[in-house]
Scaffold this active site. Structure first.
Site, mmCIF file in Angstrom:
data_model
loop_
_atom_site.group_PDB
_atom_site.id
_atom_site.type_symbol
_atom_site.label_atom_id
_atom_site.label_comp_id
_atom_site.label_asym_id
_atom_site.label_seq_id
_atom_site.Cartn_x
_atom_site.Cartn_y
_atom_site.Cartn_z
ATOM 1 N N LYS A 106 0.851 -1.194 0.000
ATOM 2 C CA LYS A 106 0.000 0.000 0.000
ATOM 3 C C LYS A 106 0.887 1.244 0.000
ATOM 4 O O LYS A 106 2.095 1.153 0.248
ATOM 5 C CB LYS A 106 -0.940 -0.024 1.206
ATOM 6 C CG LYS A 106 -0.241 -0.111 2.556
ATOM 7 C CD LYS A 106 -1.238 -0.506 3.653
ATOM 8 C CE LYS A 106 -0.561 -0.508 5.013
ATOM 9 N NZ LYS A 106 -1.373 -1.180 6.041
ATOM 10 N N TYR A 124 14.114 31.663 5.274
ATOM 11 C CA TYR A 124 12.895 32.313 5.766
ATOM 12 C C TYR A 124 12.955 32.530 7.266
ATOM 13 O O TYR A 124 13.418 31.665 8.011
ATOM 14 C CB TYR A 124 11.677 31.445 5.446
ATOM 15 C CG TYR A 124 11.311 31.423 3.989
ATOM 16 C CD1 TYR A 124 10.911 32.579 3.329
ATOM 17 C CD2 TYR A 124 11.357 30.239 3.276
ATOM 18 C CE1 TYR A 124 10.565 32.544 1.986
ATOM 19 C CE2 TYR A 124 11.013 30.191 1.938
ATOM 20 C CZ TYR A 124 10.620 31.354 1.302
ATOM 21 O OH TYR A 124 10.282 31.317 -0.011
#
Ligand SMILES: *Cc1c(COP(=O)(O)O)cnc(C)c1O
Length: 386
Positions: free
Chosen positions: A39, A270
């Site tokens: 999965k 940032y």
């Protein structure tokens, strides 16, 4: 989503090692059947190449995914092994399940009782809820009623009767007691129901690794997922058994895209959250939080030239800065997960740093990072072409 095939940031996956791990866990548990759980695109490593490698080497007897599109993707890639979808599914796609020979999970008696008429044969798995409280039957009389319906209906073909443990990967007393409680409920719910024991499936990775010698657990059909990548799936709570020889199958790498000289006290990235502690060189690397290297990885390390170097300043969407010990050429290899020289960064270390589990780190590696397959099997199945 475009995969950045021209960018030098990649996940490398050794298919030989992956197949080896499944064979090793088959011997370790003496499992009759191995259902490889792929999965989330094979836990982020690529479901199709892994599935092909397992089919080629007969190391898996079936494949397990989480949704219909993951299953259809495997069928379109010519995978012929049985495919089973975990999780409850609506009736509207029944025809696709039947046409593509995909096993559907029965989550409740109501689901079975309201099953509409259909043509053909539907393969079904019966989920038994022993304590996950997510999906499945938790009452013996309802299981018995479901079995009667399945036995009577020649269009229903029972593939598996299964349960899932919630605490098989944990060491504490409470966790062990919960595991015992789930085992007790399993016995209570499935005993005397007349099921063919060869259909029982009880073991995920942790159950395979740490409970392999418990005679109360059926290893008729095991469901290993995360262990395919050869890592410790317990978050470090339990030690890997020394006689279980799993291999690490993947690494995550990049290359230096730019190098600049930065003066002491200059702020980076940032928020100007960090300053250069001294005059020196900073490398800019071509990956960021949109690759799954999340902002919480600030101040963690990568390996360059066999040495650990720290990520400095906030990780941005596509670029990340690292403080170097000296100037390096553009194109120098950077290892995020894996080995370089005597240094190693494991996915367990990354998970610990991020206060999460290895599964989350692996499945968060973005689809835009290219996957490169290695090992003889990569050649055999043509994993890197097309
Ligand atoms: C995800 C899952 C597995 C595989 O779990 P791992 O811990 O990765 O081995 C097995 N069974 C069920 C029902 C699952 O949801």
């Amino acid at each position: 989503m475009v995969t950045a095939i021209h960018r030098p940031t990649w996940v490398s996956v050794d298919l030989d090692a992956a197949a080896h791990n499944l064979q090793e866990i088959r011997e370790w548990t003496k499992a009759k059947k191995v259902y490889a759980v792929l999965k989330a695109d094979g836990y982020g490593l690529g479901a199709i190449p892994l599935a092909k490698a397992f089919q080629e080497t007969a190391s898996a007897d079936a494949l397990i995914v989480s949704n219909l599109d993951e299953a259809l993707e495997l069928r379109q890639a010519d995978l012929t092994l049985p495919i089973w979808i975990l999780g409850a599914w609506d009736y509207s796609d029944l025809k696709l399940f039947i046409d593509h020979d995909i096993v559907i999970t029965i989550p409740s008696l109501a689901w079975l009782q309201n099953l509409p008429d259909f043509e053909g044969t539907l393969k079904v798995s019966l989920a038994i809820d022993t304590g996950m409280t997510r999906i499945g039957f938790d009452k013996a009389d309802e299981i018995s009623a479901a079995k009667k319906i399945i036995d009577k209906n020649p269009q229903l073909d029972l593939f598996s009767v299964y349960t899932h443990f919630a605490t098989a990967d944990e060491a504490g007393e409470k966790s062990k007691a919960y595991f015992e409680e789930q085992l007790r409920r399993w016995q209570e719910l499935t005993i005397n129901q007349g099921f063919d024991p060869s259909l029982f499936s009880m073991a995920n990775s942790a159950t395979c690794i740490w409970h392999h010698d418990d005679p109360r657990i059926s290893f008729a059909a095991i469901r290993p997922g995360q262990l395919i990548s050869g890592v410790n799936v317990s978050n470090g709570e339990l030690k890997m058994p020394p006689n279980l020889h799993l291999e690490r199958i993947f690494s995550v790498c990049s290359e230096i895209a730019d190098v600049r000289f930065v003066k002491k006290d200059q702020s980076l990235s940032y928020g100007a959250s960090e300053r250069m502690p001294e005059d020196g060189y900073v490398a800019t690397l071509p990956f960021g939080y949109n690759d799954g290297w999340l902002r919480r990885m600030q101040k963690s390390s990568v390996i360059i030239n066999g040495k650990r170097m720290l990520i400095i300043g906030r990780i941005t969407m596509d670029q990340t800065m690292v403080k170097l010990d000296r100037k390096y050429p553009i194109g120098t290899r950077v290892t995020l997960i894996g080995k370089d020289g005597g240094e190693q960064i494991t996915v367990e270390e990354v998970a610990n740093y991020s206060h999460t589990i290895v599964d989350e780190i692996q499945t968060t590696l973005a689809p835009r990072i290219k996957r490169i397959y290695t090992g003889d099997l990569a050649e055999v199945i043509g994993a890197n072409y097309g």
